[in-house]
Design a protein around this motif. Structure first.
Motif, PDB file in Angstrom:
ATOM      1  N   GLY A 218       0.758  -7.736  11.887  1.00  0.00           N
ATOM      2  CA  GLY A 218      -0.035  -7.796  10.365  1.00  0.00           C
ATOM      3  C   GLY A 218       0.730  -7.211   9.374  1.00  0.00           C
ATOM      4  O   GLY A 218       1.745  -6.444   9.539  1.00  0.00           O
ATOM      5  N   ILE A 219       0.399  -7.248   8.113  1.00  0.00           N
ATOM      6  CA  ILE A 219       1.129  -7.041   7.013  1.00  0.00           C
ATOM      7  C   ILE A 219       0.986  -5.506   6.845  1.00  0.00           C
ATOM      8  O   ILE A 219       2.109  -4.797   6.636  1.00  0.00           O
ATOM      9  CB  ILE A 219       0.625  -7.510   5.713  1.00  0.00           C
ATOM     10  N   GLY A 220      -0.134  -4.739   7.176  1.00  0.00           N
ATOM     11  CA  GLY A 220      -0.088  -3.241   7.134  1.00  0.00           C
ATOM     12  C   GLY A 220       0.680  -2.727   8.348  1.00  0.00           C
ATOM     13  O   GLY A 220       1.490  -1.725   8.005  1.00  0.00           O
ATOM     14  N   TYR A 221       1.139  -3.374   9.317  1.00  0.00           N
ATOM     15  CA  TYR A 221       1.833  -2.657  10.193  1.00  0.00           C
ATOM     16  C   TYR A 221       3.148  -2.901   9.874  1.00  0.00           C
ATOM     17  O   TYR A 221       3.922  -1.875  10.399  1.00  0.00           O
ATOM     18  CB  TYR A 221       1.818  -3.554  11.554  1.00  0.00           C
ATOM     19  N   MET A 222       3.522  -4.078   9.210  1.00  0.00           N
ATOM     20  CA  MET A 222       4.995  -4.180   8.695  1.00  0.00           C
ATOM     21  C   MET A 222       5.134  -2.937   7.824  1.00  0.00           C
ATOM     22  O   MET A 222       6.497  -2.349   7.604  1.00  0.00           O
ATOM     23  CB  MET A 222       5.105  -5.385   7.736  1.00  0.00           C
ATOM     24  N   ALA A 223       4.280  -2.715   6.908  1.00  0.00           N
ATOM     25  CA  ALA A 223       4.410  -1.691   5.910  1.00  0.00           C
ATOM     26  C   ALA A 223       4.505  -0.391   6.609  1.00  0.00           C
ATOM     27  O   ALA A 223       5.722   0.653   6.280  1.00  0.00           O
ATOM     28  CB  ALA A 223       3.304  -1.519   4.854  1.00  0.00           C
ATOM     29  N   THR A 224       3.857   0.098   7.544  1.00  0.00           N
ATOM     30  CA  THR A 224       4.038   1.278   8.329  1.00  0.00           C
ATOM     31  C   THR A 224       5.110   1.402   9.118  1.00  0.00           C
ATOM     32  O   THR A 224       5.818   2.634   8.969  1.00  0.00           O
ATOM     33  CB  THR A 224       2.668   1.498   9.298  1.00  0.00           C
ATOM     34  N   ASN A 225       5.410   0.367   9.900  1.00  0.00           N
ATOM     35  CA  ASN A 225       6.643   0.527  10.787  1.00  0.00           C
ATOM     36  C   ASN A 225       8.014   0.717   9.581  1.00  0.00           C
ATOM     37  O   ASN A 225       8.866   1.483   9.890  1.00  0.00           O
ATOM     38  CB  ASN A 225       6.835  -1.001  11.271  1.00  0.00           C
ATOM     39  N   ALA A 226       7.984   0.136   8.458  1.00  0.00           N
ATOM     40  CA  ALA A 226       9.070   0.260   7.275  1.00  0.00           C
ATOM     41  C   ALA A 226       9.058   1.771   6.872  1.00  0.00           C
ATOM     42  O   ALA A 226      10.378   2.108   6.797  1.00  0.00           O
ATOM     43  CB  ALA A 226       8.854  -0.949   6.153  1.00  0.00           C
ATOM     44  N   MET A 230      12.035   4.463   6.656  1.00  0.00           N
ATOM     45  CA  MET A 230      12.492   4.399   5.175  1.00  0.00           C
ATOM     46  C   MET A 230      13.047   3.211   4.625  1.00  0.00           C
ATOM     47  O   MET A 230      13.866   3.389   3.564  1.00  0.00           O
ATOM     48  CB  MET A 230      13.349   5.677   4.953  1.00  0.00           C
ATOM     49  N   ASN A 231      12.521   2.079   4.956  1.00  0.00           N
ATOM     50  CA  ASN A 231      12.874   0.730   4.425  1.00  0.00           C
ATOM     51  C   ASN A 231      11.778   0.504   3.168  1.00  0.00           C
ATOM     52  O   ASN A 231      10.824  -0.258   3.486  1.00  0.00           O
ATOM     53  CB  ASN A 231      12.759  -0.173   5.408  1.00  0.00           C
ATOM     54  N   MET A 232      12.207   1.097   1.844  1.00  0.00           N
ATOM     55  CA  MET A 232      11.567   0.808   0.847  1.00  0.00           C
ATOM     56  C   MET A 232      11.474  -0.686   0.657  1.00  0.00           C
ATOM     57  O   MET A 232      10.295  -1.120  -0.130  1.00  0.00           O
ATOM     58  CB  MET A 232      11.856   1.720  -0.247  1.00  0.00           C
ATOM     59  N   ASP A 233      12.358  -1.447   0.657  1.00  0.00           N
ATOM     60  CA  ASP A 233      12.263  -3.009   0.553  1.00  0.00           C
ATOM     61  C   ASP A 233      10.886  -3.384   1.288  1.00  0.00           C
ATOM     62  O   ASP A 233      10.266  -4.122   0.365  1.00  0.00           O
ATOM     63  CB  ASP A 233      13.555  -3.561   0.928  1.00  0.00           C
ATOM     64  N   THR A 234      10.840  -3.203   2.560  1.00  0.00           N
ATOM     65  CA  THR A 234       9.796  -4.088   2.983  1.00  0.00           C
ATOM     66  C   THR A 234       8.477  -3.337   2.754  1.00  0.00           C
ATOM     67  O   THR A 234       7.438  -4.092   2.565  1.00  0.00           O
ATOM     68  CB  THR A 234       9.984  -3.728   4.584  1.00  0.00           C
ATOM     69  N   VAL A 235       8.469  -2.061   2.402  1.00  0.00           N
ATOM     70  CA  VAL A 235       7.050  -1.365   1.809  1.00  0.00           C
ATOM     71  C   VAL A 235       6.745  -2.047   0.755  1.00  0.00           C
ATOM     72  O   VAL A 235       5.457  -2.409   0.618  1.00  0.00           O
ATOM     73  CB  VAL A 235       7.382   0.091   1.838  1.00  0.00           C
ATOM     74  N   LEU A 236       7.428  -2.221  -0.286  1.00  0.00           N
ATOM     75  CA  LEU A 236       7.406  -2.766  -1.603  1.00  0.00           C
ATOM     76  C   LEU A 236       6.690  -4.450  -1.265  1.00  0.00           C
ATOM     77  O   LEU A 236       5.783  -4.932  -1.906  1.00  0.00           O
ATOM     78  CB  LEU A 236       8.350  -2.409  -2.509  1.00  0.00           C
ATOM     79  N   LEU A 237       7.477  -4.872  -0.382  1.00  0.00           N
ATOM     80  CA  LEU A 237       7.171  -6.484  -0.252  1.00  0.00           C
ATOM     81  C   LEU A 237       5.867  -6.347   0.262  1.00  0.00           C
ATOM     82  O   LEU A 237       5.014  -7.601   0.077  1.00  0.00           O
ATOM     83  CB  LEU A 237       8.415  -7.008   0.907  1.00  0.00           C
ATOM     84  N   CYS A 238       5.453  -5.631   1.100  1.00  0.00           N
ATOM     85  CA  CYS A 238       4.184  -5.775   1.819  1.00  0.00           C
ATOM     86  C   CYS A 238       2.964  -5.524   0.712  1.00  0.00           C
ATOM     87  O   CYS A 238       1.955  -6.091   0.420  1.00  0.00           O
ATOM     88  CB  CYS A 238       3.893  -4.788   3.066  1.00  0.00           C
ATOM     89  N   ILE A 239       3.335  -4.420  -0.283  1.00  0.00           N
ATOM     90  CA  ILE A 239       2.470  -4.398  -1.330  1.00  0.00           C
ATOM     91  C   ILE A 239       2.242  -5.479  -2.109  1.00  0.00           C
ATOM     92  O   ILE A 239       1.058  -5.766  -2.715  1.00  0.00           O
ATOM     93  CB  ILE A 239       2.881  -3.015  -1.982  1.00  0.00           C
ATOM     94  N   VAL A 240       3.509  -6.070  -2.552  1.00  0.00           N
ATOM     95  CA  VAL A 240       3.384  -7.397  -3.316  1.00  0.00           C
ATOM     96  C   VAL A 240       2.778  -8.418  -2.567  1.00  0.00           C
ATOM     97  O   VAL A 240       1.812  -9.079  -3.336  1.00  0.00           O
ATOM     98  CB  VAL A 240       4.757  -7.669  -3.754  1.00  0.00           C
ATOM     99  N   ILE A 241       2.670  -8.664  -1.324  1.00  0.00           N
ATOM    100  CA  ILE A 241       2.121  -9.627  -0.629  1.00  0.00           C
ATOM    101  C   ILE A 241       0.597  -9.412  -0.609  1.00  0.00           C
ATOM    102  O   ILE A 241      -0.272 -10.445  -0.767  1.00  0.00           O
ATOM    103  CB  ILE A 241       2.504  -9.749   0.850  1.00  0.00           C
ATOM    104  N   TYR A 242       0.024  -8.203  -0.471  1.00  0.00           N
ATOM    105  CA  TYR A 242      -1.297  -7.827  -0.673  1.00  0.00           C
ATOM    106  C   TYR A 242      -1.856  -8.137  -1.814  1.00  0.00           C
ATOM    107  O   TYR A 242      -3.016  -8.804  -2.200  1.00  0.00           O
ATOM    108  CB  TYR A 242      -1.479  -6.326  -0.278  1.00  0.00           C
ATOM    109  N   ALA A 243      -0.907  -7.860  -2.955  1.00  0.00           N
ATOM    110  CA  ALA A 243      -1.468  -8.060  -4.350  1.00  0.00           C
ATOM    111  C   ALA A 243      -1.556  -9.733  -4.699  1.00  0.00           C
ATOM    112  O   ALA A 243      -2.486 -10.199  -5.263  1.00  0.00           O
ATOM    113  CB  ALA A 243      -0.367  -7.657  -5.345  1.00  0.00           C
ATOM    114  N   LEU A 244      -0.631 -10.400  -3.994  1.00  0.00           N
ATOM    115  CA  LEU A 244      -0.688 -12.028  -4.106  1.00  0.00           C
ATOM    116  C   LEU A 244      -1.771 -12.552  -3.456  1.00  0.00           C
ATOM    117  O   LEU A 244      -2.619 -13.146  -4.054  1.00  0.00           O
ATOM    118  CB  LEU A 244       0.573 -12.379  -3.922  1.00  0.00           C
ATOM    119  N   LEU A 245      -2.025 -12.073  -2.056  1.00  0.00           N
ATOM    120  CA  LEU A 245      -3.120 -12.381  -1.421  1.00  0.00           C
ATOM    121  C   LEU A 245      -4.474 -12.255  -2.131  1.00  0.00           C
ATOM    122  O   LEU A 245      -5.375 -13.036  -1.962  1.00  0.00           O
ATOM    123  CB  LEU A 245      -3.150 -11.775  -0.219  1.00  0.00           C
TER     124      LEU A 245
END
Length: 270
Positions: A218-226, A230-245
Motif C-alpha cells: 500500500g501507499i502508506g507502507y511505501m511512505a513508512t518504508n521510505a 530517509m528517502n524523502m523523494d518517495t515520502v513526498l511522492l506518497c503524500i502527493v499521491i494521497y492528495a491526488l486520490l
C-alpha cells in the motif's frame, strides 16, 4: 453583421470565463510547486530536507517502471473502495432505518451515537488484537470510519423532511413506498451526498494510518518504508499521491451530486 460580431465576442467572453474558472482552483497549487522548485534550485531549502518537485516526479516514474507504484496504488484503492462500500452501506441502512422508524430510533440511535463519539483510530489496538494485521483489519478500520458520517447525514436528511410534504403525500394517497421514493429519499439526498463527500475524506485519512501500522503493501507502507531509509523523494511522492486520490474522490462526489441533484437545478430554472 454587428449582431454576428457581438455574438462572437460574447461567445469568446464566455469561453475565456469558463477557462478561467477551471484554471483558478489550480493557481495556488501551481504557485506553491513553482516556488518550491525555485527554492530548491536556489539552495534556499536543502534538497536532502525537501527534494524538488522534479526529483519527486522522477522518483515516481522510476517506481512506476519497476511496477512497485502501480501495485501499491491498486492495493490501497482496493482497501479504500471495499471499506467505503461496506461502511457506506451499513451507515446508509442504519440511517434509513432509524430515520423512518421511531422504534428503531429508540432502540439503536443512542448506542450508535455513543460509538460515534469514540475516535475510530483509537480502535486500532483492538482491531489488531481481534483481526490481526491482514486486509480484514485495514478494511474494517476504513469501514468504521466511513460508516458514521454517512449514518448521521442520512438520518438527519430523512428526519428533516418538511412535514407538510409528507401530509401532502398522504392526502394524494401515496403508498409508503411511493412516499419513500418520491418525497423522503429525494428530499434527503442532498444531505446524504454531503455525508458521502465527508466520508471520502475520512476514508483516506483512516487508510493512511492503517497502512503505516504493521503493513507490507500500500501507499502508506511505501511512505513508512521510505522514511526508515530517509528517502524523502518517495515520502513526498506518497503524500502527493494521497492528495491526488483525495482530490479525485472529491471530483467524483461532485459529479455524483450534479447527476443526482440535476432535478433541483431544473426546478429552480422553471
Amino acid at each position: 453583421m454587428e449582431n454576428v460580431a457581438e455574438l462572437g465576442a460574447t461567445t469568446n467572453h464566455h469561453r475565456l470565463r469558463f477557462a478561467w474558472q477551471k484554471l483558478l482552483p489550480w493557481l495556488i497549487p501551481i504557485a506553491i510547486i513553482g516556488f518550491w522548485q525555485l527554492a530548491v534550485n536556489m539552495n534556499w531549502i536543502s534538497s536532502s530536507l525537501l527534494p524538488a518537485p522534479l526529483a519527486v516526479v522522477q522518483d515516481g516514474i522510476a517506481l512506476w517502471q519497476t511496477g512497485e507504484l502501480p501495485k501499491n496504488i491498486s492495493i490501497s484503492l482496493y482497501r479504500a473502495t471495499a471499506g467505503f462500500i461496506l461502511g457506506g452501506s451499513i451507515g446508509f441502512i442504519l440511517g434509513l432505518l432509524n430515520g423512518l422508524s421511531q422504534t428503531a430510533r429508540a432502540l439503536f440511535d443512542s448506542s450508535i451515537q455513543m460509538l460515534r463519539n469514540i475516535p475510530h483510530l483509537s480502535l486500532i489496538p483492538v482491531v489488531i488484537i481481534a483481526l490481526g494485521i491482514g486486509e480484514t483489519a485495514k478494511i474494517s478500520l476504513v469501514t468504521v470510519g466511513v460508516m458514521f458520517p454517512i449514518y448521521i447525514n442520512t438520518f438527519h436528511g430523512i428526519t428533516s423532511i418538511d412535514p407538510e410534504l409528507l401530509e401532502m403525500g398522504h392526502a394524494y394517497g401515496l403508498s409508503k413506498r411511493a412516499l419513500l421514493t418520491k418525497i423522503i429519499f429525494p428530499g434527503a439526498l442532498p444531505t446524504i451526498l454531503v455525508g458521502v463527500r465527508y466520508a471520502l475524506g475520512v476514508m483516506w485519512t483512516t487508510l493512511i494510518v492503517a497502512e503505516t501500522i504493521s503493513s507490507s503493501s500500500g501507499i502508506g507502507y511505501m511512505a513508512t518504508n521510505a522514511q526508515e531509509f530517509m528517502n524523502m523523494d518517495t515520502v513526498l511522492l506518497c503524500i502527493v499521491i494521497y492528495a491526488l486520490l483525495g482530490k479525485l474522490s472529491d471530483l467524483i462526489a461532485k459529479a455524483l451530486e450534479s447527476i443526482c441533484l440535476a432535478w433541483q437545478k431544473e426546478g429552480s430554472v422553471k
